[in-house]
Design a protein around this motif. Structure first.
Motif, PDB file in Angstrom:
ATOM      1  N   GLN A 126      -9.130  -8.640  -5.457  1.00 56.30           N
ATOM      2  CA  GLN A 126      -8.630  -9.512  -6.510  1.00 56.30           C
ATOM      3  C   GLN A 126      -7.113  -9.520  -6.414  1.00 56.30           C
ATOM      4  N   ASN A 127      -6.403  -9.723  -7.463  1.00 54.92           N
ATOM      5  CA  ASN A 127      -4.947  -9.742  -7.431  1.00 54.92           C
ATOM      6  C   ASN A 127      -4.430  -8.310  -7.397  1.00 54.92           C
ATOM      7  N   CYS A 128      -3.851  -7.894  -6.271  1.00 57.25           N
ATOM      8  CA  CYS A 128      -3.348  -6.528  -6.115  1.00 57.25           C
ATOM      9  C   CYS A 128      -2.059  -6.357  -6.899  1.00 57.25           C
ATOM     10  N   HIS A 129      -1.904  -5.193  -7.542  1.00 60.03           N
ATOM     11  CA  HIS A 129      -0.673  -5.000  -8.292  1.00 60.03           C
ATOM     12  C   HIS A 129      -0.061  -3.629  -8.165  1.00 60.03           C
ATOM     13  N   SER A 130      -0.689  -2.694  -7.483  1.00 55.99           N
ATOM     14  CA  SER A 130      -0.090  -1.379  -7.318  1.00 55.99           C
ATOM     15  C   SER A 130      -0.721  -0.710  -6.101  1.00 55.99           C
ATOM     16  N   LEU A 131       0.050   0.114  -5.408  1.00 57.67           N
ATOM     17  CA  LEU A 131      -0.478   0.816  -4.251  1.00 57.67           C
ATOM     18  C   LEU A 131       0.168   2.170  -4.104  1.00 57.67           C
ATOM     19  N   SER A 132      -0.484   3.037  -3.322  1.00 57.72           N
ATOM     20  CA  SER A 132       0.069   4.347  -3.028  1.00 57.72           C
ATOM     21  C   SER A 132      -0.479   4.829  -1.692  1.00 57.72           C
ATOM     22  N   TRP A 133       0.402   5.297  -0.816  1.00 53.87           N
ATOM     23  CA  TRP A 133      -0.002   5.894   0.456  1.00 53.87           C
ATOM     24  C   TRP A 133      -0.213   7.379   0.251  1.00 53.87           C
ATOM     25  N   HIS A 134      -1.278   7.913   0.841  1.00 51.00           N
ATOM     26  CA  HIS A 134      -1.488   9.358   0.849  1.00 51.00           C
ATOM     27  C   HIS A 134      -0.469   9.953   1.828  1.00 51.00           C
ATOM     28  N   PRO A 135       0.022  11.166   1.572  1.00 50.03           N
ATOM     29  CA  PRO A 135       1.005  11.760   2.491  1.00 50.03           C
ATOM     30  C   PRO A 135       0.510  11.914   3.929  1.00 50.03           C
ATOM     31  N   ASP A 136      -0.814  11.942   4.159  1.00 48.29           N
ATOM     32  CA  ASP A 136      -1.306  12.059   5.533  1.00 48.29           C
ATOM     33  C   ASP A 136      -1.139  10.769   6.329  1.00 48.29           C
ATOM     34  N   GLY A 137      -0.730   9.670   5.668  1.00 51.88           N
ATOM     35  CA  GLY A 137      -0.510   8.396   6.340  1.00 51.88           C
ATOM     36  C   GLY A 137      -1.777   7.685   6.772  1.00 51.88           C
ATOM     37  N   LYS A 138      -2.940   8.185   6.374  1.00 52.44           N
ATOM     38  CA  LYS A 138      -4.207   7.608   6.792  1.00 52.44           C
ATOM     39  C   LYS A 138      -4.909   6.837   5.682  1.00 52.44           C
ATOM     40  N   ARG A 139      -4.512   7.046   4.437  1.00 51.16           N
ATOM     41  CA  ARG A 139      -5.226   6.431   3.321  1.00 51.16           C
ATOM     42  C   ARG A 139      -4.265   5.667   2.416  1.00 51.16           C
ATOM     43  N   LEU A 140      -4.727   4.492   2.006  1.00 50.40           N
ATOM     44  CA  LEU A 140      -3.969   3.628   1.117  1.00 50.40           C
ATOM     45  C   LEU A 140      -4.842   3.305  -0.090  1.00 50.40           C
ATOM     46  N   ALA A 141      -4.348   3.602  -1.277  1.00 48.25           N
ATOM     47  CA  ALA A 141      -5.058   3.258  -2.513  1.00 48.25           C
ATOM     48  C   ALA A 141      -4.412   2.008  -3.097  1.00 48.25           C
ATOM     49  N   VAL A 142      -5.249   1.062  -3.514  1.00 49.88           N
ATOM     50  CA  VAL A 142      -4.759  -0.205  -4.065  1.00 49.88           C
ATOM     51  C   VAL A 142      -5.463  -0.470  -5.390  1.00 49.88           C
ATOM     52  N   ALA A 143      -4.699  -0.695  -6.436  1.00 53.41           N
ATOM     53  CA  ALA A 143      -5.259  -1.109  -7.730  1.00 53.41           C
ATOM     54  C   ALA A 143      -5.181  -2.620  -7.803  1.00 53.41           C
ATOM     55  N   ALA A 144      -6.226  -3.225  -8.338  1.00 54.95           N
ATOM     56  CA  ALA A 144      -6.298  -4.683  -8.399  1.00 54.95           C
ATOM     57  C   ALA A 144      -6.887  -5.109  -9.733  1.00 54.95           C
ATOM     58  N   THR A 145      -6.741  -6.385 -10.050  1.00 53.00           N
ATOM     59  CA  THR A 145      -7.353  -6.904 -11.259  1.00 53.00           C
ATOM     60  C   THR A 145      -8.835  -7.117 -11.033  1.00 53.00           C
ATOM     61  N   ASN A 146      -9.567  -7.280 -12.083  1.00 52.20           N
ATOM     62  CA  ASN A 146     -10.988  -7.601 -12.021  1.00 52.20           C
ATOM     63  C   ASN A 146     -11.176  -9.103 -11.864  1.00 52.20           C
ATOM     64  N   GLY A 147     -12.264  -9.497 -11.195  1.00 52.09           N
ATOM     65  CA  GLY A 147     -12.664 -10.892 -11.235  1.00 52.09           C
ATOM     66  C   GLY A 147     -13.012 -11.228 -12.682  1.00 52.09           C
ATOM     67  N   GLY A 148     -12.649 -12.392 -13.142  1.00 53.03           N
ATOM     68  CA  GLY A 148     -12.922 -12.763 -14.527  1.00 53.03           C
ATOM     69  C   GLY A 148     -11.855 -12.286 -15.488  1.00 53.03           C
ATOM     70  N   SER A 149     -10.776 -11.712 -14.964  1.00 58.76           N
ATOM     71  CA  SER A 149      -9.691 -11.280 -15.852  1.00 58.76           C
ATOM     72  C   SER A 149      -8.656 -12.391 -15.911  1.00 58.76           C
TER      73      SER A 149
END
Length: 176
Positions: A126-149
């Motif tokens: 959906q519409n991405c609005h925040s992210l964070s890389w794990h210190p190991d450089g292998k994982r990316l977390a992305v927060a997004a809006t919900n469909g229907g929001s």
């Protein structure tokens, strides 16, 4: 030294409230603003980067730096990465587009610098609005809006009333 020093960009406007701060590895202070783009305070001088200079949005709500010293910026137009060297004019193209879309529609595209083909394309974002890389450089977390929001992640019912906020968090794992 226990002393407070205030800094204010010479072109500051009341409508350009600061929403995000980041001090990079070089000691520069970066500020994400509401409608004022991205500010950098370096050696006592401010420089402003806006859509007029290539950014996809002037509303900046998060700033992170990865191990390659690239800035990852959360904005109202999605998440994007920008090379600090490119902001200094050292590269031809300052941005690798990482996310784009409108509330309820969008994609995450991860590009390695200098490569044409994406390492990852995820079309159900959906519409991405925040992210964070794990210190190991292998994982990316992305927060997004919900469909229907309505774009802020909060679902709305048929009458337009909020049903709650449960924005999904996506975690992507990359090969080294």
């Amino acid at each position: 030294d226990g002393k407070l020093t205030r800094f204010r960009p010479p072109d500051a406007q009341a409508s350009h409230a600061v929403w995000a701060l980041h001090i990079d590895a070089d000691g520069s202070l970066w500020a994400g603003t509401f409608r004022g783009g991205l500010l950098r305070l370096r050696d006592g001088r401010f420089e402003r980067f806006t859509t007029g200079r290539g950014l996809p949005s002037n509303i900046i709500c998060q700033i992170l730096e990865d191990q390659s010293r690239q800035l990852w910026i959360g904005s109202h137009q999605g998440i994007f990465r920008v090379s600090k060297a490119s902001l200094d004019g050292a590269a031809a193209s300052p941005l690798d587009v990482v996310t784009y879309g409108t509330p309820g529609q969008g994609q995450l595209i991860y590009l390695k610098p200098g490569e044409q083909a994406p390492l990852l394309t995820y079309k159900q974002m959906q519409n991405c609005h925040s992210l964070s890389w794990h210190p190991d450089g292998k994982r990316l977390a992305v927060a997004a809006t919900n469909g229907g929001s309505n774009g802020n992640g909060r679902l709305v019912d048929k009458e337009g009333k909020y049903k709650g906020n449960n924005s999904p968090i996506h975690v992507f794992t990359f090969p080294v």
